[in-house]
Design an enzyme around this catalytic site. Sequence first.
Site, short mmCIF file in Angstrom:
data_model
loop_
_atom_site.label_atom_id
_atom_site.label_comp_id
_atom_site.label_asym_id
_atom_site.label_seq_id
_atom_site.Cartn_x
_atom_site.Cartn_y
_atom_site.Cartn_z
N ASP A 38 0.84 -1.20 0.00
CA ASP A 38 0.00 0.00 0.00
C ASP A 38 0.87 1.25 0.00
OD1 ASP A 38 -2.93 1.17 1.09
OD2 ASP A 38 -1.20 2.31 1.80
N TYR B 24 2.80 10.04 -0.21
CA TYR B 24 3.94 9.50 0.53
C TYR B 24 5.28 9.85 -0.14
CZ TYR B 24 0.43 6.37 2.68
OH TYR B 24 -0.67 5.84 3.30
N LYS C 68 -3.04 5.87 -4.07
CA LYS C 68 -4.14 6.78 -3.72
C LYS C 68 -4.06 8.08 -4.53
CE LYS C 68 -3.65 4.81 0.87
NZ LYS C 68 -2.22 4.60 1.13
N HIS D 257 -7.44 9.56 -1.31
CA HIS D 257 -6.66 9.57 -0.08
C HIS D 257 -7.39 10.30 1.05
CE1 HIS D 257 -2.23 9.45 1.42
NE2 HIS D 257 -3.07 9.19 2.39
#
Length: 294
Positions: A48, A53, A82, A115
């Site tokens: 994931d 990120y 996401k 997200h």
Amino acid sequence: MKLNLDSTITLNNGIEMPLLGLGVWKSDNQTAAQSVKWALANGYRAIDTAKQYGNEAGVGEGLKQGLAENGLKREDVFLTTKVFNGDQGYESTLKAFEGQLERLQTSYVDLLLIHWPVNGKYNETWKAMEKLYHEGKVRSIGVSNFNLDRLTDLMEHASVKPVLNQMEFNPVEQEKDIKDYCDKHHIWLEAWSPLGHGDALNDPAIQKLADKYNKSTAQIILRWELQREVITIPKSTHEEYIKQNADVYDFELSDEDVALINSLDIDKRSLWYGAFSWNGNPAGIVDAVDEWNK
Ligand code: A2P
């Protein structure tokens, strides 16, 4: 309940998804690549990540190398990413997604999530995700950090139902209302920060259970999540922890012990998202793509 690292659940669109995978938030590209390789070598089949990120490229590289090193095919691994807050909207989601595929070095993702529910935009974003879903570029679509109001609103506007909602979930934050709603509507709950930022890892009641079952507190928590039928994606950058977090299949918590952990819920969130809106959210950490490599 007989479970193992290959155990999957069936999403509401018929797609199989592993119950336990690796999370990579707060890892730079190099670290994420290494964690993904360790995870694949140790039997994980789900990863994931997220554009926010800042490590999709590292995940893509780790995936490429990890597949080759372990004789795996792309289809053997369930990959989630996401939609970044700043990309939300119809055209911008579609455009950004092409870059996400490029960084991940893949032609499709298994699951694409919104997200965060950017107010005034998430329904348009969802339409773009439905298009990607119908085109086969994503095998399933879902949401993250959607409270009940927004989940209900999305459900009213959607033609494709979300397969899951990824929320902060651990022994001290159990999202009871959302779990009940999701169960009722055949939407899975997926846990981010499943280990609970130290609070749960150091909880004396969980430590007692760790002694009783001869496991670590992390393993007790993850096993509890599996028995609660919550998909879980513990993050670690250490091979020992990555291995340990997957070694949760040789014991089963009794119903009483599951109930005991259920009783630890104090609704303790690390991030505020009840009134989240893009730009100006007090959490302050979801406004930009993370840059760990500076
Ligand atoms: P690290 O990344 O340094 O290996 P969560 O997923 O709940 O946010 O928790 C992630 C945090 O928990 C990370 O800081 C990670 O450390 C740590 N962690 C992961 N697995 C374990 C474990 N088995 N025991 C203790 N800490 C762990």
